[in-house]
Design an enzyme around this catalytic site. Sequence first.
Site, PDB file in Angstrom:
ATOM      1  N   ASP A  53      -3.254 -15.278  59.332  1.00  0.00           N
ATOM      2  CA  ASP A  53      -3.279 -14.329  60.651  1.00  0.00           C
ATOM      3  C   ASP A  53      -1.759 -14.042  60.910  1.00  0.00           C
ATOM      4  O   ASP A  53      -1.056 -14.895  60.517  1.00  0.00           O
ATOM      5  CB  ASP A  53      -3.995 -14.600  61.863  1.00  0.00           C
ATOM      6  CG  ASP A  53      -3.792 -15.970  62.584  1.00  0.00           C
ATOM      7  OD1 ASP A  53      -2.691 -16.828  61.644  1.00  0.00           O
ATOM      8  OD2 ASP A  53      -4.104 -16.077  63.497  1.00  0.00           O
ATOM      9  N   TYR A  55       2.014 -13.886  62.584  1.00  0.00           N
ATOM     10  CA  TYR A  55       2.855 -14.585  63.644  1.00  0.00           C
ATOM     11  C   TYR A  55       2.292 -14.462  65.073  1.00  0.00           C
ATOM     12  O   TYR A  55       2.389 -13.294  65.131  1.00  0.00           O
ATOM     13  CB  TYR A  55       4.214 -14.376  63.320  1.00  0.00           C
ATOM     14  CG  TYR A  55       4.872 -14.860  61.848  1.00  0.00           C
ATOM     15  CD1 TYR A  55       4.676 -16.428  61.703  1.00  0.00           C
ATOM     16  CD2 TYR A  55       5.287 -13.862  61.084  1.00  0.00           C
ATOM     17  CE1 TYR A  55       5.209 -16.712  60.207  1.00  0.00           C
ATOM     18  CE2 TYR A  55       5.869 -14.332  59.793  1.00  0.00           C
ATOM     19  CZ  TYR A  55       5.672 -15.710  59.339  1.00  0.00           C
ATOM     20  OH  TYR A  55       6.057 -16.081  58.121  1.00  0.00           O
ATOM     21  N   PHE A  66       3.547 -13.229  56.110  1.00  0.00           N
ATOM     22  CA  PHE A  66       4.753 -14.125  55.973  1.00  0.00           C
ATOM     23  C   PHE A  66       6.165 -13.450  56.355  1.00  0.00           C
ATOM     24  O   PHE A  66       7.049 -13.978  56.480  1.00  0.00           O
ATOM     25  CB  PHE A  66       4.984 -14.645  54.244  1.00  0.00           C
ATOM     26  CG  PHE A  66       3.810 -15.512  54.104  1.00  0.00           C
ATOM     27  CD1 PHE A  66       3.767 -17.085  54.447  1.00  0.00           C
ATOM     28  CD2 PHE A  66       2.860 -15.213  53.182  1.00  0.00           C
ATOM     29  CE1 PHE A  66       2.944 -17.781  54.060  1.00  0.00           C
ATOM     30  CE2 PHE A  66       1.969 -16.113  52.746  1.00  0.00           C
ATOM     31  CZ  PHE A  66       2.016 -17.284  53.280  1.00  0.00           C
ATOM     32  N   HIS A 179      -0.086 -24.488  50.861  1.00  0.00           N
ATOM     33  CA  HIS A 179       0.653 -23.717  51.592  1.00  0.00           C
ATOM     34  C   HIS A 179       2.458 -23.939  51.663  1.00  0.00           C
ATOM     35  O   HIS A 179       2.670 -24.911  51.595  1.00  0.00           O
ATOM     36  CB  HIS A 179       0.140 -23.591  53.010  1.00  0.00           C
ATOM     37  CG  HIS A 179       0.437 -22.463  54.049  1.00  0.00           C
ATOM     38  ND1 HIS A 179       1.398 -22.568  54.577  1.00  0.00           N
ATOM     39  CD2 HIS A 179      -0.334 -21.308  54.260  1.00  0.00           C
ATOM     40  CE1 HIS A 179       1.622 -21.251  55.353  1.00  0.00           C
ATOM     41  NE2 HIS A 179       0.680 -20.614  54.961  1.00  0.00           N
TER      42      HIS A 179
END
Length: 211
Positions: A53, A55, A66, A179
């Site tokens: 989701d 920031y 990202f 991740h």
Amino acid sequence: MVDEFFAGEVGQGLLVFLRERLSAGATVFPVQPLRALELTAASRVHTVILGQDPYHGQGQAEGLAFSVAPGVPIPPSLRNIFKEMERDLGNPFPAFPNPGGSLVSWARDGVLLLNTCLTVEEGLPASHAGRGWEVLTDALIRKVSNDGAPTVFMLWGAHAQSKRRLIDEARHLVLTANHPSPLSALRPPVPFMGCGHFSQARAWRDRKGGC
């Protein structure tokens, strides 16, 4: 597809939820939830990078997984992405550390930077998860898999890897690793740092004729 989604029951329910949260005074990010789709034409997608989701800090999210808005400090996960690109491709990557963490140029070049949930509330990660966005983004992943040209899917972390079932691996290259967050980037089973995904993607695309 987007218009059909918002005309349907799930999409209408999502819109009602968003209006209710805004009416209650919630701050919702980003301003343009569908920006990834607006910047990356379906016919030009050659790589998909999945996030979870947006920031949830003020001024960070810009509608691309990202990516952060120009002038915003580069978050640790994105910093690790840039570091791995530098290590893997053997030369300094021009977006690190300047001009910053906005990945708009990637999006315009055919990298679909897709979060699976497209809105979030300030300071509340995953606050809009399960409200309907995933129905749309799952459908988008399936569409790229079924209708698009051979594509590289980069699935980093358990959440992104849960979408692997939507991808036809006979047609596409699926790359998986932990991740890039500092909490997991160096851990087994597949550390993000050192994964070599960027050179693998480039070599695969070269073999496919630069698809």
